[in-house]
Design a protein around this motif. Structure first.
Motif, PDB file in Angstrom:
ATOM      1  N   MET A 182       0.892  -1.124   0.220  1.00  0.00           N
ATOM      2  CA  MET A 182      -0.083   0.089  -0.077  1.00  0.00           C
ATOM      3  C   MET A 182       0.848   1.310   0.074  1.00  0.00           C
ATOM      4  O   MET A 182       0.714   2.239  -0.832  1.00  0.00           O
ATOM      5  N   LEU A 183       1.665   1.187   0.971  1.00  0.00           N
ATOM      6  CA  LEU A 183       2.640   2.436   0.937  1.00  0.00           C
ATOM      7  C   LEU A 183       3.520   2.718  -0.433  1.00  0.00           C
ATOM      8  O   LEU A 183       3.580   3.855  -0.644  1.00  0.00           O
ATOM      9  N   ARG A 184       3.965   1.463  -0.923  1.00  0.00           N
ATOM     10  CA  ARG A 184       4.854   1.694  -2.051  1.00  0.00           C
ATOM     11  C   ARG A 184       3.938   2.017  -3.451  1.00  0.00           C
ATOM     12  O   ARG A 184       4.344   3.176  -3.862  1.00  0.00           O
ATOM     13  N   LEU A 185       2.861   1.536  -3.538  1.00  0.00           N
ATOM     14  CA  LEU A 185       2.018   1.795  -4.732  1.00  0.00           C
ATOM     15  C   LEU A 185       1.318   3.025  -4.570  1.00  0.00           C
ATOM     16  O   LEU A 185       1.070   3.879  -5.702  1.00  0.00           O
ATOM     17  N   VAL A 186       1.034   3.343  -3.443  1.00  0.00           N
ATOM     18  CA  VAL A 186      -0.015   4.860  -3.194  1.00  0.00           C
ATOM     19  C   VAL A 186       0.910   5.765  -3.194  1.00  0.00           C
ATOM     20  O   VAL A 186       0.690   6.928  -3.820  1.00  0.00           O
ATOM     21  N   ALA A 187       1.859   5.833  -2.182  1.00  0.00           N
ATOM     22  CA  ALA A 187       2.656   6.894  -1.776  1.00  0.00           C
ATOM     23  C   ALA A 187       4.124   6.858  -2.002  1.00  0.00           C
ATOM     24  O   ALA A 187       4.820   8.105  -1.873  1.00  0.00           O
ATOM     25  N   GLY A 188       4.507   5.978  -2.705  1.00  0.00           N
ATOM     26  CA  GLY A 188       5.713   5.683  -3.070  1.00  0.00           C
ATOM     27  C   GLY A 188       6.982   5.566  -1.863  1.00  0.00           C
ATOM     28  O   GLY A 188       8.103   6.096  -1.970  1.00  0.00           O
ATOM     29  N   VAL A 189       6.370   5.272  -0.711  1.00  0.00           N
ATOM     30  CA  VAL A 189       7.196   5.156   0.457  1.00  0.00           C
ATOM     31  C   VAL A 189       7.627   3.613   0.705  1.00  0.00           C
ATOM     32  O   VAL A 189       6.955   2.527   0.675  1.00  0.00           O
ATOM     33  N   ASN A 190       8.966   3.448   1.124  1.00  0.00           N
ATOM     34  CA  ASN A 190       9.415   2.116   1.441  1.00  0.00           C
ATOM     35  C   ASN A 190       8.826   1.746   3.018  1.00  0.00           C
ATOM     36  O   ASN A 190       9.497   2.707   3.828  1.00  0.00           O
ATOM     37  N   VAL A 191       8.499   0.900   3.418  1.00  0.00           N
ATOM     38  CA  VAL A 191       7.885   0.747   4.506  1.00  0.00           C
ATOM     39  C   VAL A 191       8.877   0.132   5.382  1.00  0.00           C
ATOM     40  O   VAL A 191       8.697   0.676   6.522  1.00  0.00           O
ATOM     41  N   PHE A 192      10.059  -0.196   5.091  1.00  0.00           N
ATOM     42  CA  PHE A 192      11.305  -0.558   5.677  1.00  0.00           C
ATOM     43  C   PHE A 192      12.172   0.866   6.272  1.00  0.00           C
ATOM     44  O   PHE A 192      12.426   1.037   7.374  1.00  0.00           O
ATOM     45  N   ALA A 193      11.875   1.861   5.338  1.00  0.00           N
ATOM     46  CA  ALA A 193      12.410   3.163   5.895  1.00  0.00           C
ATOM     47  C   ALA A 193      11.435   3.927   6.926  1.00  0.00           C
ATOM     48  O   ALA A 193      11.912   4.354   7.822  1.00  0.00           O
ATOM     49  N   LEU A 194      10.301   3.479   6.889  1.00  0.00           N
ATOM     50  CA  LEU A 194       9.231   4.160   7.749  1.00  0.00           C
ATOM     51  C   LEU A 194       9.325   3.529   8.966  1.00  0.00           C
ATOM     52  O   LEU A 194       9.462   3.962  10.306  1.00  0.00           O
ATOM     53  N   LEU A 195       9.551   2.112   9.095  1.00  0.00           N
ATOM     54  CA  LEU A 195       9.733   1.336  10.471  1.00  0.00           C
ATOM     55  C   LEU A 195      11.019   1.740  10.982  1.00  0.00           C
ATOM     56  O   LEU A 195      11.007   1.915  12.380  1.00  0.00           O
ATOM     57  N   THR A 196      12.123   2.053  10.319  1.00  0.00           N
ATOM     58  CA  THR A 196      13.377   2.370  10.675  1.00  0.00           C
ATOM     59  C   THR A 196      13.298   3.662  11.496  1.00  0.00           C
ATOM     60  O   THR A 196      13.759   3.929  12.563  1.00  0.00           O
ATOM     61  N   TYR A 197      12.634   4.716  10.807  1.00  0.00           N
ATOM     62  CA  TYR A 197      12.245   5.836  11.352  1.00  0.00           C
ATOM     63  C   TYR A 197      11.550   5.861  12.680  1.00  0.00           C
ATOM     64  O   TYR A 197      11.866   6.669  13.682  1.00  0.00           O
ATOM     65  N   LEU A 198      10.796   4.800  12.845  1.00  0.00           N
ATOM     66  CA  LEU A 198      10.007   4.670  14.100  1.00  0.00           C
ATOM     67  C   LEU A 198      10.666   3.587  14.864  1.00  0.00           C
ATOM     68  O   LEU A 198       9.787   2.914  15.816  1.00  0.00           O
ATOM     69  N   GLY A 199      11.944   3.357  14.758  1.00  0.00           N
ATOM     70  CA  GLY A 199      12.528   2.367  15.757  1.00  0.00           C
ATOM     71  C   GLY A 199      12.557   2.395  17.063  1.00  0.00           C
ATOM     72  O   GLY A 199      12.280   1.639  17.904  1.00  0.00           O
ATOM     73  N   ARG A 200      12.534   3.716  17.623  1.00  0.00           N
ATOM     74  CA  ARG A 200      12.754   3.993  19.311  1.00  0.00           C
ATOM     75  C   ARG A 200      11.260   3.582  19.597  1.00  0.00           C
ATOM     76  O   ARG A 200      11.178   3.154  20.854  1.00  0.00           O
ATOM     77  N   GLU A 201      10.287   3.979  18.973  1.00  0.00           N
ATOM     78  CA  GLU A 201       8.917   4.043  19.231  1.00  0.00           C
ATOM     79  C   GLU A 201       8.498   2.290  19.355  1.00  0.00           C
ATOM     80  O   GLU A 201       7.677   1.843  20.580  1.00  0.00           O
ATOM     81  N   PHE A 202       8.897   1.598  18.597  1.00  0.00           N
ATOM     82  CA  PHE A 202       8.930   0.144  18.588  1.00  0.00           C
ATOM     83  C   PHE A 202       9.588  -0.361  19.680  1.00  0.00           C
ATOM     84  O   PHE A 202       9.083  -1.498  20.143  1.00  0.00           O
ATOM     85  N   LEU A 203      10.571  -0.086  20.000  1.00  0.00           N
ATOM     86  CA  LEU A 203      11.350  -0.498  21.340  1.00  0.00           C
ATOM     87  C   LEU A 203      10.625  -0.310  22.377  1.00  0.00           C
ATOM     88  O   LEU A 203      10.513  -1.106  23.420  1.00  0.00           O
ATOM     89  N   LEU A 204      10.084   0.836  22.737  1.00  0.00           N
ATOM     90  CA  LEU A 204       9.239   1.274  23.797  1.00  0.00           C
ATOM     91  C   LEU A 204       8.102   0.431  24.080  1.00  0.00           C
ATOM     92  O   LEU A 204       7.513   0.034  24.935  1.00  0.00           O
ATOM     93  N   ILE A 205       7.416   0.196  22.732  1.00  0.00           N
ATOM     94  CA  ILE A 205       6.113  -0.536  22.667  1.00  0.00           C
ATOM     95  C   ILE A 205       6.466  -1.970  23.151  1.00  0.00           C
ATOM     96  O   ILE A 205       5.892  -2.992  23.840  1.00  0.00           O
ATOM     97  N   LEU A 206       7.723  -2.726  22.539  1.00  0.00           N
ATOM     98  CA  LEU A 206       8.021  -3.990  22.854  1.00  0.00           C
ATOM     99  C   LEU A 206       8.413  -4.196  24.338  1.00  0.00           C
ATOM    100  O   LEU A 206       8.115  -5.347  24.930  1.00  0.00           O
ATOM    101  N   SER A 207       8.901  -3.190  25.132  1.00  0.00           N
ATOM    102  CA  SER A 207       9.214  -3.295  26.293  1.00  0.00           C
ATOM    103  C   SER A 207       8.071  -3.229  27.235  1.00  0.00           C
ATOM    104  O   SER A 207       8.133  -3.758  28.480  1.00  0.00           O
ATOM    105  N   THR A 208       6.910  -2.406  27.021  1.00  0.00           N
ATOM    106  CA  THR A 208       5.779  -2.097  27.779  1.00  0.00           C
ATOM    107  C   THR A 208       4.589  -2.913  27.446  1.00  0.00           C
ATOM    108  O   THR A 208       3.583  -2.894  27.933  1.00  0.00           O
TER     109      THR A 208
END
Length: 445
Positions: free
Chosen positions: A241-267
């Motif tokens: 969806m991201l690639r076809l609609v907005a031209g965004v690489n999902v892995f780039a977006l997930l990397t950008y949100l890496g600290r948030e994922f760590l916080l969620i994983l711990s809590t």
């Protein structure tokens, strides 16, 4: 600014160290570790305490800063339509994977586990449609903010936002007052976040001490299947969806949100990263109104991970109890439970209570089987929260693109690392993302 970034860097390194230490303590001293559970629960409760004021101020500012109500309606309608479609897709993927791997065969239900299942059902009893709708209306205008009811807070925030919008210039002082209130709320939240390492340590130590590794072996299939299904949904479905609609690489977006994922994983709670997601989406180039409406609404209605969890857990329980459901029964039950979930945000334990309550109302014969997954629900809760968070991040980018409220040039700079996120913006509630509409003050987190 640089000092603030260094301090937050130390904070998230401390969270990682706390998670590792929690695992070690849980394995080495399980009895002691179990007694640390209130530490993790206390931190999550502190975060939950702040969610209603964050949602209220964010939505009021998002709506109040838009000159025309039609734009708000367009963003909200598009977001709700998208949430409905993606939840259906998540359900379908969970059904397919659950029927392919058949994770429940070979397990046995004991009387103790059956008792645990009924205890969860008592906690998560489903409501009728009328009770659900009436439950959205708070007792007073301010009781929604003090009662911790997300949907009630959304309703009050929408009413106040539209009221301020209709006041025009005379409502500007009130809007500025709400903006100052939001700065206060985010400053309190930033203080709470420094307790994240302690909360992560207590939560991880308690769950490892209570379950241990041996207790998870017989249930590894459902866990691995669930994580695999969530990964397929995020990487394949949302990624396409991201690639076809907005031209965004999902892995780039997930990397950008890496600290948030760590916080969620711990809590094990996506609520802990809610304010940071709004701040980072605005920094990414999404306008304040789109981020301020889509993210809070997504936390209530866009629960893709929870939909997958309800699907696979129901199939798992039915198979384990030798009560396989037909496709028609599966679809009927799961659609019922998604509606019964009432859009509550993904807090630890909420999914299990929803599962038990839905089964009690729709398939009472399967309630005993809920006890089979009580021991691993904490680990599945992490995948639920991570998937819900990723789904809301993707939704915000897509809604911003569809409404023309996304700065693509800025987004490319951010995702390639050439425009770093200012961590101090979360504390001050003033990220430097430019709003796509005229506002009374700089865009807020």
């Amino acid at each position: 600014m640089r000092a603030a970034r260094e301090r937050t860097q130390y904070l998230y390194l401390a969270v990682i160290a706390a998670v590792v230490l929690g695992i070690v303590v849980g394995l080495a001293a399980p009895h002691f570790a179990v007694n640390l559970k209130p530490v993790g629960t206390g931190f999550v409760n502190l975060i939950k305490m702040m969610i209603s004021p964050v949602i209220f101020t964010t939505i009021v500012l998002g709506i109040g800063s838009v000159s025309k109500a039609a734009k708000v309606g367009r963003v909200g309608g598009l977001a709700l339509g998208y949430f409905l479609v993606m939840s259906t897709v998540a359900l379908a993927i969970g059904l397919v994977v659950g029927n392919v791997i058949n994770p429940g065969h070979g397990l046995h239900l004991t009387a103790e586990l059956a008792k645990a299942g009924h205890a969860q059902a008592a906690t998560g009893g489903a409501e009728g449609t009328s009770d659900f709708l009436l439950g959205m209306i708070p007792t007073t205008l301010v009781s929604a903010l003090t009662g911790g009811q997300v949907l009630q807070t959304l309703l009050v925030a929408l009413l106040v936002g539209f009221a301020l919008q209709s006041l025009g210039a005379s409502g500007a002082p009130i809007l500025r007052g709400v903006e100052h209130l939001q700065k206060l709320v985010f400053r309190v939240l930033s203080m709470i976040m420094w307790a994240a390492p302690v909360g992560a340590f207590g939560a991880i130590a308690a769950v490892v001490g209570a379950s241990g590794w041996a207790a998870l072996k017989s249930l590894a299939m459902i866990m691995l299947g669930f994580y695999l299904t969530c990964a397929i949904f995020v990487i394949v479905v949302l990624g396409l969806m991201l690639r076809l609609v907005a031209g965004v690489n999902v892995f780039a977006l997930l990397t950008y949100l890496g600290r948030e994922f760590l916080l969620i994983l711990s809590t094990s709670s996506s609520e802990s990263a809610f304010p940071r997601l709004i701040a980072k989406m605005e920094h990414l180039g999404v306008s304040r109104p789109v981020a301020g409406i889509t993210v809070p609404a997504g936390y209530s209605f866009n629960l893709d991970g929870t939909a997958i969890y309800l699907t696979m857990s129901s199939l798992f329980i039915a198979q384990a109890m030798d009560r396989p459901m037909s496709i028609g029964q599966q679809v009927s039950l799961l659609l019922f439970m998604v509606i019964a979930s009432k859009g509550a945000a993904g807090v630890t334990g909420a999914g299990l209570a929803t599962l038990a309550g839905g089964l009690q109302s729709h398939q009472p014969a399967l309630v005993d089987g809920v006890g089979l997954i009580v021991g691993i629900d904490r680990f599945m809760s992490e995948a639920r929260a991570l998937t819900n968070f990723a789904g809301n991040a993707v939704a915000t980018v897509l809604i911003g693109h569809w409404t023309g409220e996304l700065d693509h040039d800025r987004m490319r700079l951010v995702l390639t690392g050439r425009l770093a996120f200012d961590e101090s913006a979360v504390d001050a509630a003033t990220p430097d993302a430019p709003s796509a509409v005229p506002t009374q003050a700089p865009a807020t987190a």
